[in-house]
Design a protein around this motif. Sequence first.
Motif, mmCIF file in Angstrom:
data_model
loop_
_atom_site.group_PDB
_atom_site.id
_atom_site.type_symbol
_atom_site.label_atom_id
_atom_site.label_comp_id
_atom_site.label_asym_id
_atom_site.label_seq_id
_atom_site.Cartn_x
_atom_site.Cartn_y
_atom_site.Cartn_z
ATOM 1 N N TYR A 105 -7.734 1.795 -3.024
ATOM 2 C CA TYR A 105 -8.015 0.577 -3.759
ATOM 3 C C TYR A 105 -9.621 0.114 -3.431
ATOM 4 O O TYR A 105 -9.935 0.496 -2.432
ATOM 5 C CB TYR A 105 -6.967 -0.665 -3.314
ATOM 6 N N ALA A 106 -9.834 -0.370 -4.424
ATOM 7 C CA ALA A 106 -11.154 -1.089 -4.600
ATOM 8 C C ALA A 106 -11.448 -2.389 -5.407
ATOM 9 O O ALA A 106 -10.509 -2.271 -6.472
ATOM 10 C CB ALA A 106 -12.360 -0.211 -4.718
ATOM 11 N N VAL A 144 -6.506 4.241 -7.253
ATOM 12 C CA VAL A 144 -6.586 5.769 -7.362
ATOM 13 C C VAL A 144 -5.610 6.279 -6.624
ATOM 14 O O VAL A 144 -5.566 6.310 -5.332
ATOM 15 C CB VAL A 144 -7.678 6.223 -7.366
ATOM 16 N N ASP A 145 -4.771 7.282 -7.366
ATOM 17 C CA ASP A 145 -4.007 8.228 -6.441
ATOM 18 C C ASP A 145 -4.279 9.770 -6.748
ATOM 19 O O ASP A 145 -5.190 9.935 -7.406
ATOM 20 C CB ASP A 145 -2.602 7.837 -6.448
ATOM 21 N N ARG A 177 0.689 -1.184 0.041
ATOM 22 C CA ARG A 177 -0.014 0.114 0.137
ATOM 23 C C ARG A 177 0.795 1.159 -0.103
ATOM 24 O O ARG A 177 1.998 1.249 0.874
ATOM 25 C CB ARG A 177 -0.878 -0.117 1.151
ATOM 26 N N ARG A 178 0.621 2.113 -0.891
ATOM 27 C CA ARG A 178 1.271 3.454 -0.954
ATOM 28 C C ARG A 178 0.494 4.643 -0.289
ATOM 29 O O ARG A 178 -0.607 4.509 -0.552
ATOM 30 C CB ARG A 178 1.573 3.847 -2.467
ATOM 31 N N ALA A 210 -12.354 7.232 -3.036
ATOM 32 C CA ALA A 210 -13.150 7.514 -1.586
ATOM 33 C C ALA A 210 -12.051 7.105 -0.557
ATOM 34 O O ALA A 210 -12.309 7.772 0.519
ATOM 35 C CB ALA A 210 -14.512 7.196 -1.360
ATOM 36 N N CYS A 211 -11.595 6.022 -0.677
ATOM 37 C CA CYS A 211 -10.766 5.409 0.275
ATOM 38 C C CYS A 211 -9.268 5.792 0.182
ATOM 39 O O CYS A 211 -8.624 5.065 1.050
ATOM 40 C CB CYS A 211 -11.022 3.887 0.610
ATOM 41 N N ARG A 212 -8.807 6.746 -0.554
ATOM 42 C CA ARG A 212 -7.492 6.873 -0.707
ATOM 43 C C ARG A 212 -6.957 7.327 0.915
ATOM 44 O O ARG A 212 -7.558 8.310 1.548
ATOM 45 C CB ARG A 212 -7.200 8.369 -1.549
ATOM 46 N N ALA A 213 -5.835 6.735 1.116
ATOM 47 C CA ALA A 213 -5.467 7.162 2.368
ATOM 48 C C ALA A 213 -4.306 8.213 2.588
ATOM 49 O O ALA A 213 -3.814 8.649 1.685
ATOM 50 C CB ALA A 213 -4.609 5.849 3.045
#
Lengths: 275, 989, 169
Positions: free
Chosen positions: A181-182, A202-203, A175-176, A272-275
């Motif tokens: 991710y989905a 997605v970034d 994980r970057r 939506a879940c980009r960290a």
Amino acid sequence: MKPAPFDYLRAESLEEALAALDQGGSEARILAGGQTLLPMLNMRLARPALLIDIMRIPALSAISLEQDAIVISAAVRQATVLARPTLGTEVPLLAAALPWVGHFQTRSRGTICGSVAHADPSAEIPLCLVALEGEIRLRSRRATRRVSAEQFFVGMMLTDKGDDELIEAVAFPKRRPGEGYAFAEVGRRHGDFAIVACAGVVDAKRMRLAVAGVAERPVARDFPLLDGTALDDALNAFAWDLQARDDIHATARYRRDLVRSLGRKVLEEAAACRA
Amino acid sequence: MLAQQGKWIGQSVERVEDAALLNGRGRFIDDLGAKPGTLHAAILRSPHAHADIVSIDTAAARASPGVAAVITAAELADITAPLVAGVRAPIETRPIAVERVRYVGEPVAVVVAADRYLAEDALDFIEVSYKPRPTVIDPLAALAADAPVLHEGLGSNLVSERHFTYGDPERAFASAPHRVSVSVRYPRNTGSPMETYGVIAEYDPHEGAYDILANFQGPFSIHAVMARALKVSGNKLRLRLPPNSGGSFGVKQGVAPYAVLIAAAARIVGRPVKWIEDRLEHLSASVSATSRVTTLSAAVENDGRIVALDWDQIEDCGAYLRAPEPATLYRMHGNLNGAYDIRHIRVRNRVVLTNKIPSGLVRGFGGPQVYYALERLMQRIAVTLKLDPLDVIRRNLIPAGAFPYRTASGALYDSGDYARAVALAVEKGGLDDLRRRRDEARAAGRLYGIGYAAVVEPSVSNMGYITTVLTAEERRRAGPKNGAQATATITLDPLGSVTVKVASAPQGQGHRTVLAQVVADVFGLSKDEIQVSTELDTAKDAWSIASGNYSSRFAPAVAGAAHLAAVKLRSKLARIAAAQLNVRAEDLVFAGGKIFSRTNPDAALPFARVAATSHWAPATVPDDAKDALSETLFWTPPELTAPTDADAINSSLCHGFIFDFCGVEVDRVTGKVRIDRYVTMHDCGRVLHPGMVEGQIRGGFAQALGAALYEELAYREDGAFLAGTFADYLLPTATEVPDITILHMESPSPFTPLGAKGVGEGNCMSTPVCIANAVADALGAEAIDLPLTPAKLAALVHGEEPTPPRDMFKPRVSKPGERRIIGAGETRVRAAPELVWKMLLDTDVLASVIPGAHGVKKLSETRFLADVTLGVGPVKGRYKAEIALSDLDAPKAARLSGSISGALGNGEGSGVVHLAPDAQGGTVISYTYEGAVGGKVAAIGDRLLDGAAKVVIGQFFAALARQIGAEEHRPGLMARLLARLLALFGVRR
Amino acid sequence: MPRLNAGTRHVVRFTLNGRPAAFEVEPRMLLTDALRHLLGATGTHVGCEHGVCGCCTVLIDGMPARACLTLAVQAEGCEIRTIEGLAPSPARLSILQAAFRRHHALQCGFCTAGILMSLEAFLATRPDPSAEELREVLSGHLCRCTGYAPMIAAALEAAAKLREDAVHV
């Protein structure tokens, strides 16, 4: 439904396996979890002269962490990876996709690398590897080499692996930061081959969508950050580009529909879940 | 005659069968030891849907290790005769193909070897040369004047056509204000038990007798068919059933042709032969339900009341008519009005043959086909007349006071209160709540629908119903057929314990448990004291033509017969006890393991002592009870009479009632159906074991859910079979089957000894159409056929598809059902078109570019044969290939066509190669191809076929291009010569 | 180790239900056939031979495995458990088996052995499962008789009883 005759070698070391592979050439097959190879043997679709069982080679049972990747060796079973408590933080996409791979009773035998070697166009593990831009680590008696997932999967059950090579391990990028991710899949029943499976990454700069079950191999495409009808158009072009086919489970049209709809869904979820 | 309410009947006691099964100690056919020296059979099957067998070469197979014999039709000709079907027609049905194959999977040869592995090895060495014929898969197409004919003797594919008129449908249709019609196609599906077929057979040449152990399920009318096919009298065919059978759902009736085949093989090799069918064989060549095309019209009043029905049914029985077919079409003949009071009915029934697996018994047997049309029609009437579908059902139900009710076509409905059952279901099943859920879902833009189905479930078939396919005149000539003989034997041993034997052939339904309950109640014993055997042996046990496990006959007929046999034996025991106790027999009570006087309980004897008396001291027994050792009773209901001259037929004895409703949601994106709630109300008369009744309902529902949403024995238009594995023929699993609400009411049957009716098949009749009605309601769809796959439903929801971007190459889209492999490619070489052309015409070059070619034989300048090894990934097979060049247009274009055949299947295809000069003096080779693949690879790998074919064809053209461009890499003299030649033209890789 | 030749038989040693066992097999023989026809352990059934139906599920080193997708030679040195080893004694059913009988969770019983082995393995790692989780585990099996609901009820009840027993021991 009984296999044709073959010799069997339970390799105790990597060297032994590679030597046998070198000697056996295209008539030799690696036996790992056997969840795909054994049905083919039983149906006599495959008739290798030699099976090389690699599951007792100590060197192939490791899961190791490298700086940017988690490296899963050839004899590691899917259930072992799925049971790894840290998988969700290490490779969230794989953690999301693994429960879709077969069933409880096949994950306990099947390996991660075996699924990659088999290169079924509907399979989830190759899809994740392509989506994440992972790599395949190959070894023959003479050499080792690393191939990117996108180059590795060549076509329907066809890979870049030579007859004398075995997949020693596959590396999933960790994980970057800033990436989301989905994963989503539609099959006829739970645990079936995917009609369409989508993995989204997605970034801040791009969206990457990988699709399995439609073309002859998992295919990924990068898009700039799009939304609205621009995204629809991009997904539509991608859907048509994959040259979907009809089969007993679904029509080509249905597959294109799912690439458009599921594709959008996973990209939005990943964003939506980009960290 | 109704039994006294006993202690055990009606209780959900634990099953006596379960302990062994739960410990892996069941005795299924493959668990039983075979005699030393038993050989094992494997069957070679046709990869073609329709082809002449030009030759079969078995020499290499016979020389294969461990092989005792390779048997084809030629070896069987003298010792077998055709299998007789339910209607006389010039069709020969044999257990093995004779000179011609008519469906994929049809047996062509049998290898008998030391074990199954060796037998399968030898299969690979049998060489069969086929000449393909045109195929016909669609039942309507089979009726066309120019359709390929399967059986020449018949002249067409129409085996039987009958017209029936009951009442005055003509006038009813003329005078009714509305005519509403549906046209439906019921697909091919099957019961797919978890255990496949198994046969162990032996022939005794000294007695001229066969001994066959098979997991057959009946009806034992088929015993006569088998004996005739083996050319022995009935008493020379001993048919035994194993103690356990792993499910059947009708399907194991279809083991019969294989029992004949294996028995004949055993006779030929002079040793016992065992055959256990594998799953691929089972899916492609066991038994399918009939597919049926139905057009059903109703004459309807303004309020939805149906005055008349007009049925047009085209029944597709597959490639051969196998006994008892065409029974599927006539099983429901007395019930064509369903649950409704409809006095005028017209019927046109046609039976056709197509290049598909022959049909036979599958749970529901004709019911799913009939009710799919009838209950879809009910929904369409409501939609057309803008009425509530439930009101349309209610208005047409047979009124409660009308029982026993004689239907227009002759059935006698025994009992029921349909309106009350519907009312109870509506109330207890929460229909109002479901309607609210629908309204809410729709308000939120979701696709939600409610479906209903009201169904009469017939059970205990009249052996005479099948003769309705004959005219009255033909029936007179053949002699009357009717009844449903059930039998039970109760024996008492010298210790006075009780054993029950029946010919009910259970496959997991718990017959032993229920019979122990029934008989224990009669004798006043504990159910654990009754031993029950269901291991039928036709040489030793009592049985009849109607024996077996079908038409849900166990509870109403077999359990009833056991009850009557026990009662009869009890009355004899009562006389014995009365003599010993010096009381009146009528005053004796059987309870608690004792026989005692009602008036003087001290006058008592242990049951076992009385039961043993006829063994130990027959001289002390009254004359009319001397045979109180064993009682064999046959029972057939008088209501089951033969068809009348006017073709009225009481096709079944009992008629249960089912009313189902459900709420479903169709996902807008995926087209998947989610069952929100399913309510099923049953009236199956008196319930003998509630747990088992629930089990039948749940199991039937799950199977019906499969038929509704997942399962189809799919064929491609050209006859290739596509559902050869459990990854293609999709049975519902635990994640697909929702929990359901089961409701009951009891209207005991006045016609059966215990008041019970059958319950095993009802949901297979009601559930598929109930779900379809709900989906139709959700989507506003008029015509929908099973299975309701996501792709099919999504196509109704998704509307027009976004077009591809304008600059994109759009591949040709194949027509639905066509499923041909199509593709195109392009490559460039530096040689000029003239040279490329020369090489294309050089068969040696061509041979060298066929992937994996070895042993090339040149037939002419444009045709050659080759052995090729083709493969994709690990999948590899050897094939014989025949390649031809045609349409030569030098040096621009040529057609390459070819066919291949091998153990994994067969294929044919053709490609057009175009050569065009490019600007650099080279050539652009472009090609298009199309083809089709059949046989094993199609059956087990349809999902992967297109891609795999593309790989193989791609390999060919890539090799061709490489050959032209890179001769120096090819070894051999020819290559070197060519390379030199090419070098002159400046060709390089 | 030496290469085992096709066409000759090789001794394979392992433990079966806790006891030492051995058979002599060609490399191509499937574990299903070896267990059933060489050792007489016929409780493991064969339903599809392509790994879908689950009838032949056994435990290898505690993990479920399709015996039809396992070569007999792969059993070397393994600990194999089959349905025959599930009951504590011939006269007594295990808690899971008894729950199956109570709930009528079997009819023909052909698929039952594999299902019990799967649940045995699953409940060992997940003593307090939800119905949803059980459904998912069972989705690796095909049953044509029961409609599955009674199996889920039986497994839930057995899990509860096993937890109770674990507390009391």
